[in-house]
Design an enzyme around this catalytic site. Structure first.
Site, mmCIF file in Angstrom:
data_model
loop_
_atom_site.group_PDB
_atom_site.id
_atom_site.type_symbol
_atom_site.label_atom_id
_atom_site.label_comp_id
_atom_site.label_asym_id
_atom_site.label_seq_id
_atom_site.Cartn_x
_atom_site.Cartn_y
_atom_site.Cartn_z
ATOM 1 N N GLY A 1 0.745 -1.206 0.167
ATOM 2 C CA GLY A 1 -0.121 0.126 -0.065
ATOM 3 C C GLY A 1 0.744 1.192 0.038
ATOM 4 N N ARG B 1 2.724 2.696 12.745
ATOM 5 C CA ARG B 1 3.332 2.648 10.989
ATOM 6 C C ARG B 1 2.850 4.011 10.400
ATOM 7 N NH1 ARG B 1 2.907 -2.865 7.468
ATOM 8 N NH2 ARG B 1 4.806 -3.125 8.184
ATOM 9 N N CYS C 1 4.611 -13.540 0.126
ATOM 10 C CA CYS C 1 3.698 -13.751 -1.099
ATOM 11 C C CYS C 1 3.986 -15.459 -1.532
ATOM 12 C CB CYS C 1 3.768 -12.998 -2.089
ATOM 13 S SG CYS C 1 3.439 -11.460 -1.826
ATOM 14 N N GLN D 1 4.965 -18.505 -0.326
ATOM 15 C CA GLN D 1 4.307 -19.766 0.281
ATOM 16 C C GLN D 1 2.687 -19.535 0.416
ATOM 17 O OE1 GLN D 1 6.424 -21.783 2.644
ATOM 18 N NE2 GLN D 1 4.735 -22.590 3.794
HETATM 19 C C1 UDX Z 1 7.068 -11.780 -5.257
HETATM 20 C C2 UDX Z 1 6.720 -11.496 -6.842
HETATM 21 O O1 UDX Z 1 7.988 -11.506 -7.596
HETATM 22 C C3 UDX Z 1 5.986 -10.245 -7.176
HETATM 23 O O2 UDX Z 1 5.705 -10.257 -8.564
HETATM 24 C C4 UDX Z 1 4.706 -10.560 -6.341
HETATM 25 O O3 UDX Z 1 4.129 -9.170 -6.540
HETATM 26 C C5 UDX Z 1 5.204 -10.554 -4.926
HETATM 27 O O4 UDX Z 1 5.778 -11.533 -4.638
HETATM 28 P P1 UDX Z 1 8.809 -10.657 -3.553
HETATM 29 O O5 UDX Z 1 8.196 -11.654 -2.813
HETATM 30 O O6 UDX Z 1 8.805 -9.418 -3.095
HETATM 31 O O7 UDX Z 1 7.928 -10.745 -4.778
HETATM 32 O O8 UDX Z 1 10.213 -10.991 -4.085
HETATM 33 P P2 UDX Z 1 10.913 -12.221 -5.264
HETATM 34 O O9 UDX Z 1 11.913 -11.157 -5.767
HETATM 35 O O10 UDX Z 1 9.690 -12.797 -6.129
HETATM 36 O O11 UDX Z 1 11.561 -12.962 -4.482
HETATM 37 C C6 UDX Z 1 10.899 -14.025 -3.784
HETATM 38 C C7 UDX Z 1 11.867 -15.145 -3.127
HETATM 39 O O12 UDX Z 1 12.482 -16.141 -4.082
HETATM 40 C C8 UDX Z 1 12.915 -14.494 -2.382
HETATM 41 O O13 UDX Z 1 13.343 -15.155 -1.352
HETATM 42 C C9 UDX Z 1 14.102 -14.657 -3.525
HETATM 43 O O14 UDX Z 1 15.432 -14.618 -2.676
HETATM 44 C C10 UDX Z 1 13.859 -15.910 -4.032
HETATM 45 N N1 UDX Z 1 14.574 -16.164 -5.388
HETATM 46 C C11 UDX Z 1 13.976 -15.433 -6.592
HETATM 47 C C12 UDX Z 1 15.361 -17.347 -5.519
HETATM 48 O O15 UDX Z 1 15.585 -17.895 -4.667
HETATM 49 N N2 UDX Z 1 15.951 -17.255 -6.792
HETATM 50 C C13 UDX Z 1 15.360 -16.483 -7.910
HETATM 51 O O16 UDX Z 1 16.009 -16.736 -9.047
HETATM 52 C C14 UDX Z 1 14.625 -15.611 -7.810
HETATM 53 C C1 UDX Z 2 -0.460 -7.067 2.022
HETATM 54 C C2 UDX Z 2 -0.788 -8.826 1.876
HETATM 55 O O1 UDX Z 2 -0.144 -9.432 2.347
HETATM 56 C C3 UDX Z 2 -0.442 -9.085 0.144
HETATM 57 O O2 UDX Z 2 -0.924 -10.467 -0.002
HETATM 58 C C4 UDX Z 2 -1.421 -8.049 -0.592
HETATM 59 O O3 UDX Z 2 -0.783 -8.412 -1.902
HETATM 60 C C5 UDX Z 2 -0.987 -6.582 -0.167
HETATM 61 O O4 UDX Z 2 -1.177 -6.468 1.043
HETATM 62 P P1 UDX Z 2 1.919 -6.055 2.628
HETATM 63 O O5 UDX Z 2 1.840 -4.795 2.033
HETATM 64 O O6 UDX Z 2 3.353 -6.613 2.085
HETATM 65 O O7 UDX Z 2 1.113 -6.967 2.002
HETATM 66 O O8 UDX Z 2 1.456 -6.532 4.248
HETATM 67 P P2 UDX Z 2 1.821 -5.433 5.418
HETATM 68 O O9 UDX Z 2 3.031 -4.859 5.437
HETATM 69 O O10 UDX Z 2 1.630 -6.579 6.603
HETATM 70 O O11 UDX Z 2 0.602 -4.381 5.498
HETATM 71 C C6 UDX Z 2 -0.805 -4.492 5.727
HETATM 72 C C7 UDX Z 2 -1.129 -3.198 6.445
HETATM 73 O O12 UDX Z 2 -2.651 -3.308 6.597
HETATM 74 C C8 UDX Z 2 -0.699 -3.199 7.923
HETATM 75 O O13 UDX Z 2 0.170 -1.879 7.926
HETATM 76 C C9 UDX Z 2 -1.764 -3.319 8.932
HETATM 77 O O14 UDX Z 2 -1.675 -2.580 10.159
HETATM 78 C C10 UDX Z 2 -2.905 -2.913 7.952
HETATM 79 N N1 UDX Z 2 -4.203 -3.210 8.297
HETATM 80 C C11 UDX Z 2 -4.564 -4.622 8.700
HETATM 81 C C12 UDX Z 2 -5.191 -2.218 8.636
HETATM 82 O O15 UDX Z 2 -4.889 -1.056 8.204
HETATM 83 N N2 UDX Z 2 -6.442 -2.751 8.813
HETATM 84 C C13 UDX Z 2 -6.727 -3.936 8.830
HETATM 85 O O16 UDX Z 2 -7.995 -4.252 9.336
HETATM 86 C C14 UDX Z 2 -5.777 -4.885 8.819
#
Ligand code: UDX
Ligand code: UDX
Length: 464
Positions: free
Chosen positions: A12, A37, A271, A273
């Site tokens: 967000g 936050r 994301c 898992q």
């Molecule tokens: C992922 C997706 O890439 C993104 O498009 C989606 O919106 C959210 O989930 P993110 O989890 O932020 O993004 O990171 P990403 O760069 O995809 O890496 C995920 C995990 O895979 C990391 O732990 C990374 O180290 C691992 N990874 C990635 C590998 O081990 N090998 C690779 O070649 C690429």
């Molecule tokens: C989250 C989701 O995990 C992911 O699947 C989605 O694609 C995008 O939103 P992320 O932004 O990484 O991803 O999560 P996080 O950093 O935990 O942020 C969520 C925020 O929502 C927290 O700051 C939390 O306090 C807030 N929240 C949660 C609210 O404001 N209202 C609620 O009722 C619950």
């Protein structure tokens, strides 16, 4: 136009900052139930670390970008409400361990319905199970004050660590809408926002179910590639092949492509898992057991890869790490982020602690508080027993003092450029370096031979 976003997290916050930057005439308010936050977003110490993010926030904050805890006011004042709250995996009841926990989402929908006096567009930004929009529609309709709600699905594809780059120049933007006149009109309003900086051909519109499902599937495909190459890394270690060379050769086929073929200790992050588990749950719900089993394997290989790394460490270090100090380089789930959710480093540290090792941990961006929180939760250690077993250090050289081994768990650039000869000198002998991200160059590895053990690399001792 006024928009707001509920949820000031890793998705967000950066997404709204980019919209504010590109659309100076749109007033963007980001709200969250978490006061700390929001205070962070209003300070110089942003709660989320992303390269380039603080510059964008500084430019827009107070101009057309606002962070607030007044959720009700923001909803009332906005034409369009993005919801980007977390959707963790359920830990209880039906679907525990697989299904998405939608309670925060439902609470948001009820709140929007309760306080809105005018028509609104509600945008799903969080990753949600396919057909969530249907439930949302029911909740909004049943609780609304007579106004109309259009629901759009606009999943965010940014990756952490490259959020600003990904938002500025996305491969595509996806907007799912109802196949009705009002659905198409709502979608058009959102298209107009993105079209300020994203070329039209990259803005895809689709039916709402395709959009919801595409996000889960995109993450599943990416994770599958990592698990595929990680499964091959084990075969490389057994045969003397080098996984990086195999990845280049395989990825050179344009039908496969070179990206996401980097062998590692396993994927982490908030994301992959979660979304695959959710996909598996959906498949089971629809009676598609073979499909569920197919995707389960991606997670199984990932769990296996994480434990395999620790096992190899223990075996190499003469089958015992009890009482040995091990330096941990990196705790975040990948470089350029302070996020540790599902970080494979947590599993590796936990398994080493179970083997009675002592850990000295250094990560350039993850705070000591976060490391303590994660390891306390994973191990049950706390207080004095934690202090005795785990040290959090201020730099890499302090972490390796008198260590028997180094485990590189995050690919931070600074780890490539350390003085490894200096490191060898302050470590106990024989020293071992376990490169869980294959960041040390072949030259550096050869120089330090036989000490470096990479993932999917021929065994160091086999090379001497
Ligand atoms: C992922 C997706 O890439 C993104 O498009 C989606 O919106 C959210 O989930 P993110 O989890 O932020 O993004 O990171 P990403 O760069 O995809 O890496 C995920 C995990 O895979 C990391 O732990 C990374 O180290 C691992 N990874 C990635 C590998 O081990 N090998 C690779 O070649 C690429
Ligand atoms: C989250 C989701 O995990 C992911 O699947 C989605 O694609 C995008 O939103 P992320 O932004 O990484 O991803 O999560 P996080 O950093 O935990 O942020 C969520 C925020 O929502 C927290 O700051 C939390 O306090 C807030 N929240 C949660 C609210 O404001 N209202 C609620 O009722 C619950």
């Amino acid at each position: 136009m006024k928009i707001c976003c509920i949820g000031a997290g890793h998705v967000g916050g950066p997404t709204m900052a980019m919209i504010a930057l590109k659309c100076p005439d749109v007033r963007v308010t980001v709200v969250d139930i978490n006061k700390e936050r929001i205070a962070g977003w209003n300070s110089n110490q942003l709660p989320v670390y992303e390269p380039g993010l603080s510059e964008v926030v500084k430019q827009c904050r107070g101009r057309n970008l606002f962070f607030s805890t007044d959720i009700e006011e923001a909803i009332q004042a906005s034409d369009m409400i993005f919801v980007s709250v977390n959707t963790p995996t359920k830990t209880y009841g039906i679907g525990a361990g697989k299904a998405a926990d939608l309670r925060y989402w439902e609470q948001c929908a009820r709140r929007i319905a309760a306080v809105s006096h005018e028509d609104k567009i509600v945008v799903e930004k969080s990753t949600l199970p396919v057909r969530t929009a249907e439930s949302l529609r029911a909740v909004l309709k049943a609780n609304g004050q007579g106004c109309r709600f259009e629901i759009l699905s606009n999943p965010e594809f940014l990756a952490e660590g490259t959020a600003i780059r990904d938002l500025e120049n996305p491969d595509r933007v996806l907007i799912g809408h109802d196949d009705t006149n009002s659905g198409r009109a709502a979608s058009e309003k959102l298209v107009e926002i993105y079209a300020r900086w994203v070329p039209h051909e990259k803005i895809l519109t689709s039916n709402i179910w395709s959009s919801e499902l595409s996000k889960l599937v995109a993450n599943a495909f990416l994770a599958q590639r990592v698990s595929s190459i990680n499964s091959i890394s084990a075969l490389c270690e057994a045969t003397g092949a080098d996984v990086d060379e195999v990845a280049v050769a395989v990825g050179g086929d344009s039908r496969v492509g070179p990206k996401f073929l980097k062998a590692s200790i396993g994927f982490g992050g908030s994301c992959f898992q979660k979304d695959i588990s959710n996909l598996i749950y959906l498949c089971e719900h629809y009676g598609l057991h073979e499909v569920a089993e197919y995707w389960s394997q991606v997670i199984k290989i990932n769990d296996w890869q994480k434990s395999r790394f620790t096992r190899r460490m223990v075996e190499t270090m003469f089958n015992t790490v009890a009482g040995k100090r091990i330096a941990i380089f990196g705790f975040a789930f990948k470089k350029d982020t302070n996020d540790t959710r599902e970080s494979p480093a947590i599993n590796v540290c936990r398994d080493l602690l179970n083997e009675q090792a002592q850990l000295s941990i250094y990560d350039p961006r993850v705070t000591e508080v976060a490391i303590r929180r994660d390891l306390e939760a994973a191990t049950g250690l706390s207080g004095a027993s934690f202090q005795k077993r785990i040290m959090v250090e201020k730099d890499a050289y302090a972490a390796v003092e008198s260590a028997h081994a180094v485990a590189i768990l995050t690919e931070w650039d600074e780890f490539r450029n350390l003085d490894y000869n200096r490191i060898r000198q302050v470590m106990l002998k024989p020293g071992f370096i376990f490169d869980g991200r294959n960041i040390l160059s072949p030259e550096a590895s050869r120089m330090l031979c036989p000490a470096v053990y990479g993932i999917g690399k021929p065994n160091a001792s086999a090379r001497t």
